[in-house]
Design a protein around this motif. Structure first.
Motif, PDB file in Angstrom:
ATOM      1  N   TRP A 412       0.844  -1.210   0.000  1.00  0.00           N
ATOM      2  CA  TRP A 412       0.000   0.000   0.000  1.00  0.00           C
ATOM      3  C   TRP A 412       0.870   1.248   0.000  1.00  0.00           C
ATOM      4  CZ3 TRP A 412       0.116   3.811   3.711  1.00  0.00           C
ATOM      5  CH2 TRP A 412      -0.848   4.815   3.604  1.00  0.00           C
ATOM      6  N   GLN A 413       1.900   1.278   0.851  1.00  0.00           N
ATOM      7  CA  GLN A 413       2.810   2.425   0.896  1.00  0.00           C
ATOM      8  C   GLN A 413       3.422   2.668  -0.475  1.00  0.00           C
ATOM      9  OE1 GLN A 413       5.779   2.987   4.245  1.00  0.00           O
ATOM     10  NE2 GLN A 413       7.236   2.794   2.563  1.00  0.00           N
ATOM     11  N   ASP A 414       3.714   1.599  -1.199  1.00  0.00           N
ATOM     12  CA  ASP A 414       4.297   1.701  -2.536  1.00  0.00           C
ATOM     13  C   ASP A 414       3.263   2.035  -3.607  1.00  0.00           C
ATOM     14  OD1 ASP A 414       6.811   1.041  -1.571  1.00  0.00           O
ATOM     15  OD2 ASP A 414       6.684  -1.062  -2.162  1.00  0.00           O
ATOM     16  N   GLY A 415       1.980   2.083  -3.232  1.00  0.00           N
ATOM     17  CA  GLY A 415       0.941   2.268  -4.244  1.00  0.00           C
ATOM     18  C   GLY A 415       0.813   1.067  -5.155  1.00  0.00           C
ATOM     19  N   ALA A 416       1.146  -0.120  -4.636  1.00  0.00           N
ATOM     20  CA  ALA A 416       1.241  -1.317  -5.472  1.00  0.00           C
ATOM     21  C   ALA A 416       0.425  -2.479  -4.926  1.00  0.00           C
ATOM     22  CB  ALA A 416       2.710  -1.731  -5.601  1.00  0.00           C
ATOM     23  N   GLU A 417      -0.501  -2.221  -4.022  1.00  0.00           N
ATOM     24  CA  GLU A 417      -1.245  -3.314  -3.402  1.00  0.00           C
ATOM     25  C   GLU A 417      -2.140  -4.058  -4.387  1.00  0.00           C
ATOM     26  OE1 GLU A 417      -3.980   0.266  -2.615  1.00  0.00           O
ATOM     27  OE2 GLU A 417      -1.873  -0.149  -3.083  1.00  0.00           O
ATOM     28  N   SER A 418      -2.387  -3.482  -5.573  1.00  0.00           N
ATOM     29  CA  SER A 418      -3.211  -4.175  -6.567  1.00  0.00           C
ATOM     30  C   SER A 418      -2.454  -5.301  -7.261  1.00  0.00           C
ATOM     31  CB  SER A 418      -3.723  -3.186  -7.618  1.00  0.00           C
ATOM     32  OG  SER A 418      -2.641  -2.668  -8.388  1.00  0.00           O
ATOM     33  N   TRP A 419      -1.110  -5.291  -7.190  1.00  0.00           N
ATOM     34  CA  TRP A 419      -0.355  -6.303  -7.941  1.00  0.00           C
ATOM     35  C   TRP A 419       0.724  -7.024  -7.130  1.00  0.00           C
ATOM     36  CZ3 TRP A 419       4.927  -5.386  -8.644  1.00  0.00           C
ATOM     37  CH2 TRP A 419       5.365  -4.063  -8.505  1.00  0.00           C
ATOM     38  N   LYS A 420       0.935  -6.627  -5.876  1.00  0.00           N
ATOM     39  CA  LYS A 420       1.883  -7.367  -5.044  1.00  0.00           C
ATOM     40  C   LYS A 420       1.448  -7.268  -3.585  1.00  0.00           C
ATOM     41  CE  LYS A 420       5.353  -3.789  -3.941  1.00  0.00           C
ATOM     42  NZ  LYS A 420       6.788  -3.435  -3.939  1.00  0.00           N
ATOM     43  N   GLY A 421       2.157  -7.975  -2.702  1.00  0.00           N
ATOM     44  CA  GLY A 421       1.924  -7.841  -1.269  1.00  0.00           C
ATOM     45  C   GLY A 421       1.071  -8.919  -0.647  1.00  0.00           C
ATOM     46  N   SER A 422       0.346  -9.689  -1.456  1.00  0.00           N
ATOM     47  CA  SER A 422      -0.445 -10.806  -0.958  1.00  0.00           C
ATOM     48  C   SER A 422      -0.433 -11.900  -2.011  1.00  0.00           C
ATOM     49  CB  SER A 422      -1.882 -10.369  -0.634  1.00  0.00           C
ATOM     50  OG  SER A 422      -2.532  -9.868  -1.794  1.00  0.00           O
ATOM     51  N   LEU A 423      -0.836 -13.095  -1.607  1.00  0.00           N
ATOM     52  CA  LEU A 423      -0.830 -14.248  -2.513  1.00  0.00           C
ATOM     53  C   LEU A 423      -2.245 -14.466  -3.017  1.00  0.00           C
ATOM     54  CD1 LEU A 423       1.585 -16.610  -0.539  1.00  0.00           C
ATOM     55  CD2 LEU A 423       2.130 -14.974  -2.372  1.00  0.00           C
ATOM     56  N   GLU A 424      -2.565 -13.789  -4.123  1.00  0.00           N
ATOM     57  CA  GLU A 424      -3.890 -13.851  -4.716  1.00  0.00           C
ATOM     58  C   GLU A 424      -3.751 -13.993  -6.229  1.00  0.00           C
ATOM     59  OE1 GLU A 424      -6.877 -11.111  -2.765  1.00  0.00           O
ATOM     60  OE2 GLU A 424      -5.010 -10.081  -2.204  1.00  0.00           O
ATOM     61  N   ALA A 425      -4.714 -14.666  -6.841  1.00  0.00           N
ATOM     62  CA  ALA A 425      -4.670 -14.901  -8.282  1.00  0.00           C
ATOM     63  C   ALA A 425      -4.544 -13.584  -9.032  1.00  0.00           C
ATOM     64  CB  ALA A 425      -5.920 -15.641  -8.728  1.00  0.00           C
ATOM     65  N   GLY A 426      -3.612 -13.554  -9.983  1.00  0.00           N
ATOM     66  CA  GLY A 426      -3.379 -12.367 -10.792  1.00  0.00           C
ATOM     67  C   GLY A 426      -2.237 -11.509 -10.315  1.00  0.00           C
ATOM     68  N   LYS A 427      -1.830 -11.640  -9.057  1.00  0.00           N
ATOM     69  CA  LYS A 427      -0.717 -10.842  -8.548  1.00  0.00           C
ATOM     70  C   LYS A 427       0.619 -11.491  -8.921  1.00  0.00           C
ATOM     71  CE  LYS A 427      -2.812  -8.274  -4.760  1.00  0.00           C
ATOM     72  NZ  LYS A 427      -2.653  -7.819  -3.371  1.00  0.00           N
ATOM     73  N   VAL A 428       1.691 -10.687  -8.832  1.00  0.00           N
ATOM     74  CA  VAL A 428       3.008 -11.220  -9.152  1.00  0.00           C
ATOM     75  C   VAL A 428       3.395 -12.312  -8.162  1.00  0.00           C
ATOM     76  CG1 VAL A 428       3.853  -9.142 -10.303  1.00  0.00           C
ATOM     77  CG2 VAL A 428       4.125  -9.372  -7.822  1.00  0.00           C
ATOM     78  N   ALA A 429       4.157 -13.273  -8.661  1.00  0.00           N
ATOM     79  CA  ALA A 429       4.582 -14.404  -7.839  1.00  0.00           C
ATOM     80  C   ALA A 429       5.846 -14.033  -7.078  1.00  0.00           C
ATOM     81  CB  ALA A 429       4.795 -15.633  -8.698  1.00  0.00           C
ATOM     82  N   ASP A 430       5.674 -13.165  -6.072  1.00  0.00           N
ATOM     83  CA  ASP A 430       6.728 -12.813  -5.130  1.00  0.00           C
ATOM     84  C   ASP A 430       6.373 -13.499  -3.818  1.00  0.00           C
ATOM     85  OD1 ASP A 430       7.505 -11.122  -7.161  1.00  0.00           O
ATOM     86  OD2 ASP A 430       7.300  -9.272  -6.013  1.00  0.00           O
ATOM     87  N   LEU A 431       7.227 -14.430  -3.372  1.00  0.00           N
ATOM     88  CA  LEU A 431       6.884 -15.193  -2.173  1.00  0.00           C
ATOM     89  C   LEU A 431       8.135 -15.797  -1.556  1.00  0.00           C
ATOM     90  CD1 LEU A 431       7.151 -18.434  -3.095  1.00  0.00           C
ATOM     91  CD2 LEU A 431       5.003 -17.908  -4.240  1.00  0.00           C
ATOM     92  N   CYS A 432       7.958 -16.292  -0.341  1.00  0.00           N
ATOM     93  CA  CYS A 432       9.039 -17.041   0.299  1.00  0.00           C
ATOM     94  C   CYS A 432       8.440 -18.231   1.037  1.00  0.00           C
ATOM     95  CB  CYS A 432       9.871 -16.175   1.234  1.00  0.00           C
ATOM     96  SG  CYS A 432       8.993 -15.470   2.648  1.00  0.00           S
ATOM     97  N   VAL A 433       9.248 -19.259   1.208  1.00  0.00           N
ATOM     98  CA  VAL A 433       8.832 -20.479   1.890  1.00  0.00           C
ATOM     99  C   VAL A 433       9.655 -20.615   3.159  1.00  0.00           C
ATOM    100  CG1 VAL A 433       8.620 -22.987   1.744  1.00  0.00           C
ATOM    101  CG2 VAL A 433       8.234 -21.578  -0.298  1.00  0.00           C
ATOM    102  N   LEU A 434       8.972 -20.672   4.289  1.00  0.00           N
ATOM    103  CA  LEU A 434       9.633 -20.933   5.559  1.00  0.00           C
ATOM    104  C   LEU A 434       9.748 -22.434   5.769  1.00  0.00           C
ATOM    105  CD1 LEU A 434       8.199 -18.514   8.277  1.00  0.00           C
ATOM    106  CD2 LEU A 434      10.477 -18.504   7.276  1.00  0.00           C
ATOM    107  N   ASP A 435      10.844 -22.859   6.342  1.00  0.00           N
ATOM    108  CA  ASP A 435      11.094 -24.287   6.517  1.00  0.00           C
ATOM    109  C   ASP A 435      10.398 -24.830   7.765  1.00  0.00           C
ATOM    110  OD1 ASP A 435      12.162 -26.620   5.528  1.00  0.00           O
ATOM    111  OD2 ASP A 435      14.000 -26.461   6.701  1.00  0.00           O
ATOM    112  N   ALA A 436       9.163 -24.393   7.983  1.00  0.00           N
ATOM    113  CA  ALA A 436       8.366 -24.841   9.126  1.00  0.00           C
ATOM    114  C   ALA A 436       6.962 -24.294   8.941  1.00  0.00           C
ATOM    115  CB  ALA A 436       8.960 -24.332  10.444  1.00  0.00           C
ATOM    116  N   ASP A 437       6.043 -24.765   9.769  1.00  0.00           N
ATOM    117  CA  ASP A 437       4.699 -24.207   9.822  1.00  0.00           C
ATOM    118  C   ASP A 437       4.756 -22.981  10.729  1.00  0.00           C
ATOM    119  OD1 ASP A 437       2.071 -23.526  10.343  1.00  0.00           O
ATOM    120  OD2 ASP A 437       1.390 -25.589  10.655  1.00  0.00           O
ATOM    121  N   LEU A 438       4.557 -21.812  10.154  1.00  0.00           N
ATOM    122  CA  LEU A 438       4.672 -20.561  10.909  1.00  0.00           C
ATOM    123  C   LEU A 438       3.814 -20.577  12.167  1.00  0.00           C
ATOM    124  CD1 LEU A 438       5.666 -17.591  11.060  1.00  0.00           C
ATOM    125  CD2 LEU A 438       3.711 -16.978   9.634  1.00  0.00           C
ATOM    126  N   LEU A 439       2.646 -21.185  12.093  1.00  0.00           N
ATOM    127  CA  LEU A 439       1.733 -21.170  13.236  1.00  0.00           C
ATOM    128  C   LEU A 439       2.172 -22.096  14.356  1.00  0.00           C
ATOM    129  CD1 LEU A 439      -1.678 -21.083  11.330  1.00  0.00           C
ATOM    130  CD2 LEU A 439      -0.343 -19.175  12.249  1.00  0.00           C
TER     131      LEU A 439
END
Length: 464
Positions: A412-439
């Motif tokens: 949101w600060q970047d004015g880019a929440e429509s295309w990045k920042g969350s894992l939703e269909a249509g957004k760029v595939a920017d992500l990371c995998v933690l080697d554990a269950d975060l919860l």
């Protein structure tokens, strides 16, 4: 199937990650099992059954085995050139060891294009290993062209743009221009001249963008040079770093800087730490936005001392707060020595900011602090320092709130929440995998959990 999923395209995906915990950080904080990626974009997020139809002969299938997938981390206040010059040293570590800001021996000044580019690329490699896919470089420009480090001048803006155009960046970079000194004085005439005459490099869509202007309002409370409504223990109130012959002239100049940058169409971020500075800046932002109604997304950087009334002003004007929880857990004792215990309810108010409706970004200010967001999340949730002591327990965040403050809110600060920042269909595939269950991870143990994979724009840039 998630509400934003689409089944109109049944072509096989390039990558499918399945059998894990996909933290979408969408509006409902939906938790999914699997994610599919095609052409650098997220194709679908959902259950294993919903994703399985997208697995074809050429699909890379990554079994998650219960591990967590998170949106790519966005460190919304990180000095990338400086970090590349200093790492693995940080200023907080040096201060804890009794050294000055450069550990006794100044780091070599970055004199050449090759040296600056090398520092940027070192930072990019480091950040990829941490799951960081975007960051904001907060202050590069002509005000620091002759600076002592060579890390903050206008040439660095061009270096970023060149690296982005050459396809060599593995992190997306947003930059702010700087028309005064870093952590130092600025003048109204200097800012007006910069706004008029300085031409930043052109954006490289998706990878590099000059978003606006950074202004230094004051210093920091422990050094008694933040501008306070309340007196320091020595009876002083600090002041602004802005040039002027009187307190009133300096305040008027700061407001005029904000007005001019806003009128020029820029996002404005102000380093403001004292209660009077944060109040003055919030009021100035509110007045500027009220004049034209622009969704400017201005924000206060650090915000060490902010009253509840100032938070309300910020929320009403759509002003964000960008702060670093590692600073209070490391320096609260210094602030107590400068201002006394009565000030504590107003200090580093992360919980209060969210309750007031302020957009909250957490960041590292690296190399002041480590760029490791896992440390930042743990500190935001526990408010625990390295000595085990808890500072500001009332301002603790929930894990989901801290994660949002490192992902979708910085977008949101970047004015880019429509295309990045969350894992939703249509957004760029920017992500990371933690080697554990975060919860399943205790917050204090989060920094020890490896980042197994980082993906930017659908491309794996780090994997163990």
């Amino acid at each position: 199937m998630l509400p934003n999923d689409s089944r109109h395209d049944a072509a096989p995906a390039d990558v499918v990650m399945t059998g894990g915990k996909v933290h979408t950080v969408d509006v409902a904080d939906t938790l999914a099992e699997s994610i599919a990626i095609t052409g650098g974009r997220i194709t679908r997020v959902g259950t294993e059954d919903e994703i399985s139809s997208l697995i074809g002969p050429g699909t890379r299938v990554i079994p998650l085995r219960g591990r967590s997938v998170l949106p790519g981390i966005n460190d919304s206040h990180l000095h990338g050139v400086w970090l590349g010059q200093m790492w693995p040293s940080t200023l907080m570590e040096q201060m804890a060891g009794g050294h000055d800001h450069h550990g006794g021996e100044p780091a070599a000044r970055l004199e050449t294009r090759e040296a600056r580019r090398g520092a940027i690329l070192r930072t990019a490699e480091l950040l990829s290993s941490l799951g960081i896919t975007s960051y904001t470089e907060p202050g590069l420009g002509p005000g620091e062209d002759e600076g002592a480090t060579g890390c903050f001048g206008s040439a660095a803006l061009r270096d970023y743009a060149d690296l982005a155009a050459e396809g060599l960046l593995t992190t997306r970079v947003t930059a702010l221009m700087l028309f005064g000194e870093l952590d130092g004085a600025s003048s109204l005439s200097g800012v007006l001249e910069g706004l008029r005459d300085f031409v930043p490099p052109a954006d490289v869509p998706g990878w590099f963008r000059v978003a606006g202007v950074k202004i230094f309002g004051d210093g920091i409370p422990p050094m008694r040079n933040a501008w306070m409504d309340e007196p320091y223990t020595d009876g002083t109130h600090g002041g602004l770093l802005v040039e002027g012959d009187s307190e009133a002239e300096r305040e008027a100049a700061l407001i005029a800087m904000i007005d001019a940058a806003h009128a020029a169409g820029h996002q404005v971020a102000v380093h403001a730490t004292g209660s009077r500075t944060t109040r003055t800046v919030a009021n100035a932002f509110g007045a500027a936005v009220a004049r034209d109604g622009r969704d400017a997304r201005h924000y206060i950087i650090h915000g060490d001392v902010i009253s509840s009334a100032t938070l309300a002003t910020m929320a009403a004007a759509g002003v964000g707060l960008n702060t670093q929880v590692g600073i209070p857990v490391a320096t609260e004792h210094m602030l107590l020595g400068a201002l006394g215990a009565d000030i504590l309810p107003q200090t580093w108010p992360t919980r209060d900011a969210l309750v007031a409706g302020v957009k909250l970004c957490l960041s590292s200010d690296s190399p002041v602090l480590t760029p490791d967001w896992r440390v930042g999340v743990a500190q935001a949730v526990t408010r625990r320092g390295l000595d085990g002591g808890v500072r500001g327990a009332a301002q603790r965040l929930a894990l989901a709130e801290a994660l949002r403050a490192y992902t979708i809110t910085p977008a949101w600060q970047d004015g880019a929440e429509s295309w990045k920042g969350s894992l939703e269909a249509g957004k760029v595939a920017d992500l990371c995998v933690l080697d554990a269950d975060l919860l399943d991870v205790e917050p204090d143990a989060l920094p020890q959990v490896p980042v197994a994979l980082t993906m930017v724009d659908g491309r794996v840039v780090h994997e163990i």
